[in-house]
Design a protein around this motif. Structure first.
Motif, PDB file in Angstrom:
ATOM      1  N   VAL A  44       0.852  -1.188   0.000  1.00 40.95           N
ATOM      2  CA  VAL A  44       0.000   0.000   0.000  1.00 40.95           C
ATOM      3  C   VAL A  44       0.888   1.239   0.000  1.00 40.95           C
ATOM      4  O   VAL A  44       1.781   1.366   0.845  1.00 40.95           O
ATOM      5  CB  VAL A  44      -0.923   0.026   1.247  1.00 40.95           C
ATOM      6  N   GLU A  45       0.620   2.151  -0.935  1.00 34.91           N
ATOM      7  CA  GLU A  45       1.402   3.395  -0.968  1.00 34.91           C
ATOM      8  C   GLU A  45       1.022   4.266   0.227  1.00 34.91           C
ATOM      9  O   GLU A  45      -0.147   4.398   0.587  1.00 34.91           O
ATOM     10  CB  GLU A  45       1.193   4.168  -2.267  1.00 34.91           C
ATOM     11  N   ASP A  46       2.019   4.864   0.836  1.00 36.23           N
ATOM     12  CA  ASP A  46       1.835   5.705   2.011  1.00 36.23           C
ATOM     13  C   ASP A  46       1.184   7.028   1.606  1.00 36.23           C
ATOM     14  O   ASP A  46       1.684   7.730   0.732  1.00 36.23           O
ATOM     15  CB  ASP A  46       3.204   5.962   2.659  1.00 36.23           C
ATOM     16  N   GLU A  47       0.059   7.378   2.239  1.00 33.17           N
ATOM     17  CA  GLU A  47      -0.647   8.622   1.927  1.00 33.17           C
ATOM     18  C   GLU A  47       0.133   9.853   2.372  1.00 33.17           C
ATOM     19  O   GLU A  47       0.001  10.926   1.775  1.00 33.17           O
ATOM     20  CB  GLU A  47      -2.022   8.627   2.591  1.00 33.17           C
ATOM     21  N   LEU A  48       0.935   9.725   3.422  1.00 34.14           N
ATOM     22  CA  LEU A  48       1.693  10.868   3.935  1.00 34.14           C
ATOM     23  C   LEU A  48       3.042  11.045   3.242  1.00 34.14           C
ATOM     24  O   LEU A  48       3.573  12.150   3.187  1.00 34.14           O
ATOM     25  CB  LEU A  48       1.924  10.715   5.444  1.00 34.14           C
ATOM     26  N   SER A  50       3.940   0.626   2.585  1.00 31.66           N
ATOM     27  CA  SER A  50       3.845  -0.284   3.720  1.00 31.66           C
ATOM     28  C   SER A  50       3.447  -1.646   3.187  1.00 31.66           C
ATOM     29  O   SER A  50       2.812  -1.749   2.130  1.00 31.66           O
ATOM     30  CB  SER A  50       2.823   0.214   4.748  1.00 31.66           C
ATOM     31  N   LEU A  51       3.835  -2.672   3.899  1.00 30.30           N
ATOM     32  CA  LEU A  51       3.495  -4.044   3.530  1.00 30.30           C
ATOM     33  C   LEU A  51       2.664  -4.644   4.645  1.00 30.30           C
ATOM     34  O   LEU A  51       2.848  -4.320   5.816  1.00 30.30           O
ATOM     35  CB  LEU A  51       4.767  -4.865   3.308  1.00 30.30           C
ATOM     36  N   LEU A  92      10.417   1.672   2.025  1.00 29.22           N
ATOM     37  CA  LEU A  92       9.419   1.398   3.048  1.00 29.22           C
ATOM     38  C   LEU A  92       8.929   2.699   3.683  1.00 29.22           C
ATOM     39  O   LEU A  92       9.667   3.675   3.778  1.00 29.22           O
ATOM     40  CB  LEU A  92      10.005   0.514   4.147  1.00 29.22           C
ATOM     41  N   SER A  93       7.692   2.666   4.138  1.00 26.88           N
ATOM     42  CA  SER A  93       7.109   3.780   4.888  1.00 26.88           C
ATOM     43  C   SER A  93       7.797   3.903   6.238  1.00 26.88           C
ATOM     44  O   SER A  93       8.291   2.922   6.778  1.00 26.88           O
ATOM     45  CB  SER A  93       5.626   3.530   5.150  1.00 26.88           C
ATOM     46  N   THR A 147      -5.267  11.795  14.275  1.00 24.85           N
ATOM     47  CA  THR A 147      -4.969  10.950  13.118  1.00 24.85           C
ATOM     48  C   THR A 147      -3.498  11.134  12.765  1.00 24.85           C
ATOM     49  O   THR A 147      -2.847  12.082  13.216  1.00 24.85           O
ATOM     50  CB  THR A 147      -5.845  11.338  11.904  1.00 24.85           C
ATOM     51  N   TYR A 148      -2.981  10.239  11.946  1.00 21.24           N
ATOM     52  CA  TYR A 148      -1.593  10.361  11.521  1.00 21.24           C
ATOM     53  C   TYR A 148      -1.456  11.518  10.536  1.00 21.24           C
ATOM     54  O   TYR A 148      -2.312  11.719   9.664  1.00 21.24           O
ATOM     55  CB  TYR A 148      -1.108   9.064  10.873  1.00 21.24           C
ATOM     56  N   SER A 149      -0.359  12.263  10.670  1.00 19.03           N
ATOM     57  CA  SER A 149      -0.063  13.374   9.762  1.00 19.03           C
ATOM     58  C   SER A 149       1.451  13.509   9.662  1.00 19.03           C
ATOM     59  O   SER A 149       2.187  12.872  10.416  1.00 19.03           O
ATOM     60  CB  SER A 149      -0.680  14.674  10.286  1.00 19.03           C
ATOM     61  N   VAL A 150       1.912  14.367   8.760  1.00 14.70           N
ATOM     62  CA  VAL A 150       3.359  14.591   8.649  1.00 14.70           C
ATOM     63  C   VAL A 150       3.913  15.246   9.910  1.00 14.70           C
ATOM     64  O   VAL A 150       5.121  15.238  10.136  1.00 14.70           O
ATOM     65  CB  VAL A 150       3.725  15.422   7.395  1.00 14.70           C
ATOM     66  N   ASP A 151       3.035  15.797  10.754  1.00 12.87           N
ATOM     67  CA  ASP A 151       3.473  16.410  12.007  1.00 12.87           C
ATOM     68  C   ASP A 151       3.747  15.384  13.100  1.00 12.87           C
ATOM     69  O   ASP A 151       4.542  15.632  14.001  1.00 12.87           O
ATOM     70  CB  ASP A 151       2.432  17.405  12.508  1.00 12.87           C
TER      71      ASP A 151
END
Length: 189
Positions: free
Chosen positions: A57-61, A67-68, A115-116, A129-133
């Motif tokens: 899965v491609e990492d959205e951030l 990620s696998l 890898l992510s 939620t997860y973010s670049v921060d």
């Protein structure tokens, strides 16, 4: 008398009846359920993990990083490290016996990808939620991660039973993920 209980991990991707390559899939985890076989032998148990593939899965951030996922397996959650695949099993050890683990054999395949970064668990507030921060990129490092394909977290007592905690990582130790390389070797079996 204290006896040794040998716990061996034998991981084989190729089934004896049909040769099938380890594959990365992008849609569903349905066809990549690992097969785990337990074989008692003299002085221990051999555990065989057979992997047919992983979900990619491609990492959205972090575009261009992936990620696998394999059913029943988790991911490294140490901030600043790559998110490699891992799994922990527990095994009851007979009373008054020591336990040791050993990687008996493995096969591998190599894919070119980044890898992510690993994600630490979020607080249980329900709004974060997860973010670049709050997801740190992979920190440059010298050497290799993870340290080993198999980990022994020791024998611990749970409800008056001796339990051995064994970890399995799908990156092989000799060619571990290096930030400066694009090649990701995965333990297929």
């Amino acid at each position: 008398m204290v006896k040794r209980f040998l716990f061996g991990i034998l991981a084989i991707i190729v089934s004896t009846t049909q040769v099938e390559a380890f594959k990365l899939v992008t849609g569903s985890e349905e066809n990549i359920q690992p097969v785990v076989t337990f074989t008692p032998d003299e002085g221990g148990v051999t555990v065989t993990y057979e992997f047919s593939g992983a979900l990619q899965v491609e990492d959205e951030l972090f575009p261009g990083k992936y990620s696998l996922s394999i059913p029943g397996f988790g991911s490294n959650m140490t901030s600043g490290e790559p998110a490699w695949i891992s799994h922990w099993d527990t095994f009851e050890i007979p009373y008054q016996q020591d336990a040791s683990i050993e990687l008996l054999s493995s096969t591998e395949t190599t894919f070119s990808m980044h890898l992510s970064p690993a994600r630490e668990p979020l607080e249980d507030s329900g709004i974060e939620t997860y973010s670049v921060d709050n997801v740190a990129p992979i920190t440059p490092f010298n050497g290799w991660l993870p340290a080993s394909v198999i980990s022994n977290d020791g024998v611990q007592v749970y409800r008056d039973r001796n339990i051995l905690y064994v970890g399995l990582s799908l990156l092989i130790p000799e060619l571990k993920y290096c930030l400066r390389k694009l090649t990701i070797p995965l333990l297929k079996s």
